[in-house]
Design an enzyme around this catalytic site. Sequence first.
Site, mmCIF file in Angstrom:
data_model
loop_
_atom_site.group_PDB
_atom_site.id
_atom_site.type_symbol
_atom_site.label_atom_id
_atom_site.label_comp_id
_atom_site.label_asym_id
_atom_site.label_seq_id
_atom_site.Cartn_x
_atom_site.Cartn_y
_atom_site.Cartn_z
ATOM 1 N N THR A 8 1.789 8.139 -5.080
ATOM 2 C CA THR A 8 0.633 8.775 -5.710
ATOM 3 C C THR A 8 -0.353 7.674 -6.111
ATOM 4 O O THR A 8 -0.689 7.528 -7.278
ATOM 5 C CB THR A 8 1.097 9.646 -6.892
ATOM 6 O OG1 THR A 8 2.100 10.547 -6.407
ATOM 7 C CG2 THR A 8 -0.032 10.486 -7.466
ATOM 8 N N HIS A 9 -0.732 6.882 -5.133
ATOM 9 C CA HIS A 9 -1.650 5.770 -5.375
ATOM 10 C C HIS A 9 -2.831 5.905 -4.430
ATOM 11 O O HIS A 9 -2.996 5.121 -3.508
ATOM 12 C CB HIS A 9 -0.950 4.424 -5.165
ATOM 13 C CG HIS A 9 0.277 4.251 -6.019
ATOM 14 N ND1 HIS A 9 1.306 3.418 -5.712
ATOM 15 C CD2 HIS A 9 0.630 4.842 -7.193
ATOM 16 C CE1 HIS A 9 2.233 3.485 -6.645
ATOM 17 N NE2 HIS A 9 1.860 4.345 -7.553
ATOM 18 N N ASN A 10 -3.633 6.941 -4.667
ATOM 19 C CA ASN A 10 -4.819 7.168 -3.842
ATOM 20 C C ASN A 10 -5.995 6.488 -4.532
ATOM 21 O O ASN A 10 -6.208 6.681 -5.729
ATOM 22 C CB ASN A 10 -5.114 8.666 -3.730
ATOM 23 C CG ASN A 10 -3.867 9.490 -3.457
ATOM 24 O OD1 ASN A 10 -3.081 9.748 -4.365
ATOM 25 N ND2 ASN A 10 -3.683 9.893 -2.236
#
Lengths: 254, 591
Positions: free
Chosen positions: B517-519
């Site tokens: 979850t590293h956008n």
Amino acid sequence: MKDASSKDAADKPATPKGSGFDRRDFLKTAVVGGAAAAGSTAAIVAPEVAQAQQAAPAAPATPTGYAFLNLDEAAFVEALVDHMIPADEVSPKGTDLGVNIYIDHALAGAWGKGDRLYMQGPWKLGAPSQGYQLPLTPAQLYRAGIEATNAHCRKTYGKTFDRIEDAQRQEVLVGLSTSKIVFDGGLPVRVFWTTLYQTVVEGMYSDPIYGGNRNKAGWAIIGFPGVIAVHHDDVEKYRGKPFPNKPVGIADMS
Amino acid sequence: MVTKLKEVDVVIVGLGWTGGILAKELTEAGLKVVALERGAQRSPENDYSLPNIRDELRYVVRHDLMQNTARDTITVRNNPQQDSLPMRRLGSFLPGEVVGGSAVHWSGHTWRWTDMEFKVRSNYEERYGKKSIPEDMTIQDWGISYAELEPYYDRFEYTAAVSGKAGNIGGKIQAGGNVFEAPRAREYPLPPLTPILASEIFTNAAREAGYHPFPRPSANASQSYTNPDGSKFGACQYCGYCQRFGCEANAKGSPHITVIPIAMRNPNFELRTNAWVTKVLKASDGKRVTGVTYTNVLNGEEFEQPATIVLLCAYAINNVHLMLLSDIGTPYDPVTQKGVIGKNYCYQTGATATLFFEGKHFNPFMNAGGSNASIDDFHANWDFDRAPHNFVGGYVVAGGFNTALPIGYRPMPSGTPQWGSDWKRATAKWYQTAMVINASGSVMANRYNCFDLDPTYRNAFGLPLMRMTFDYKDNEHKMGGHAAKVINDIAKSMNPTKLNPASARTDPWTVVPYQSTHNTGGTIMGTNPRDSALNKYLQSWDCHNLFVIGANAFPHNSAYNPTGPVGALAYWTADAIKNKYLKNPGPLVQA
């Protein structure tokens, strides 16, 4: 819009309501107290409570009966889970673990009906990298997939999946898992198999409150402790050593 | 009909780490602040409590704390030639949807991004020449320096109870920490977590290979702790249910137990939950915004909330979506490379090996969110010469466990049957005796990786979904290959009974399974309005009373997890608003 502001409600501590201070309240406050008590793991008493609960008389037998599966589908699912999870020295068979019950409940419930699934068209199959793209809820997919698999079985072996030999079932599952079977009518085999497989695994390893993993026998396979409260001291104590294989579920602590 | 409400000083869209920090700081500065959060309020006492929080099916598989894709999602494609299709359920990444946002369910990994990122183009051009950067790689300097941000990293780490070991205090290398990190003013607030067996044996192997292992810095309190604001933390219990779960021990650094309750006690603050912001309103001159419109999702009623300052603090992707829906700034066009809103979307890459050791006993269910040891020899280490390997960026390698719960984690050697007695025996044999080593790798910006509004699909409010065009490029494939070799060499040196080796991720990026979850990116910060959406204070170049705070501001993605700079930038922006903007409202940087 005042109602939507939960400032007041959120600020209130979760105080016990009603007639008395019951076990659930006790667990809540024990844990919150544990956090404030800072480092004192003794304040978090859940494992003792859990063990006491385990010693209590056995819970009533899980009620049987299906909420979603029809007779053919139930026969398919029972045959499937007993083939994938046979009784042996590792665990009881799939139906004795309640995996069929888990699957039925999941399909009958919110997930089966498409909860959290974006269901607006237009519909295209897309590339595998774009994920699930069928205009079907999981329950509809399951139903169509069982029907298509049974149609394949009738065509190939003259009987439905639940009535064929063990070796033939094996052949069917290999065909489904490798997409060597192609369904008449266009349902993608890969998508059905992925869903089928995922639900069997969930039925083995999810908390027993969902109907599968009966008696935590799925967790016992791998020595998974379930609802553990504290491991602060265990990290040192059990480094490189087996942890006692006595799984605890949500119901044991509720 | 839209009900127009009374104007407030500040409206905050989204109440996670960034919104929580800004809410606390600005209410303390005397401003009237309203926060609009699309999710609901949940509490540690009532929701993140035993035994119900220990439910892998509910929280990991069914995404109980996450954005509901039935209501709003994105469409995805790997390249502009592909039809973009809706991400119909979550998979690859998991934005939170609750008070506290994704910071309720994160693992707590907290890194300091440095000038290695902030001056990325200058660094590579200086050392390797302008031609070392591929033409379609749209990396650019951020317009901020590590020295400027250092005090704010410090502030965030002390707020969030980060446990770790410093590797460089004021230029002096510290044994046991990350020797490649940039100088920090002082130690972490808390000592490292107790190592687990898997991280220990990885540490030994990495050290023998000549690398520099250290405990991963993580916002999991290794001891009880009271932060400088007076927020109290319990000690981490290594429960194994960290990522995807709220913490019942209040040991995970999260805004719902720190900055948000402080803001809530301030009479200047009001939180409205179930409030879904649909648009930021522009003033007629286009140089300011006047507030936002939102829908109360409990009854569908629409409101306009006027505000003097608007802060977008939603999940990175949702911040960009709001900017596009509100028509603020020029949308980015990958063909002409004009425009800025939607530009430089980045993700992360990685590689994983699984090691099987007959006779070992890892107890993989016993871990904290940050129970890993890491090496930074191929990322922050600028002495690592990229030229022979021909890639820009780097990767961090870690060994240990993070949420090894049984529906999702049942390691087996390649070739194991997928069902039947042999499958069950392998499950039983290897669950306790396997460990993983993985790499998390940077992704450099590329002109074709970007966001815009989807022409076809709409959300529950009738608004266009945002379209994500993304794939890994040759640069990331090469880096993945390098990482896989390093991992496999370490793994082999540990003599496992069996090994599922790591390999480079070269298939197209896919929306399943979970990856990270590293956008990042989409409304990036920079030095001028021609190539960035925000200035160094995360202030919109177009509308000076609009700030867009989060990983959406990152011009490219690092190997590190993003929350360290997200938190630091939130404090940095809060200070800029309090000390600069309020005194003289207008652009804080002249274009």
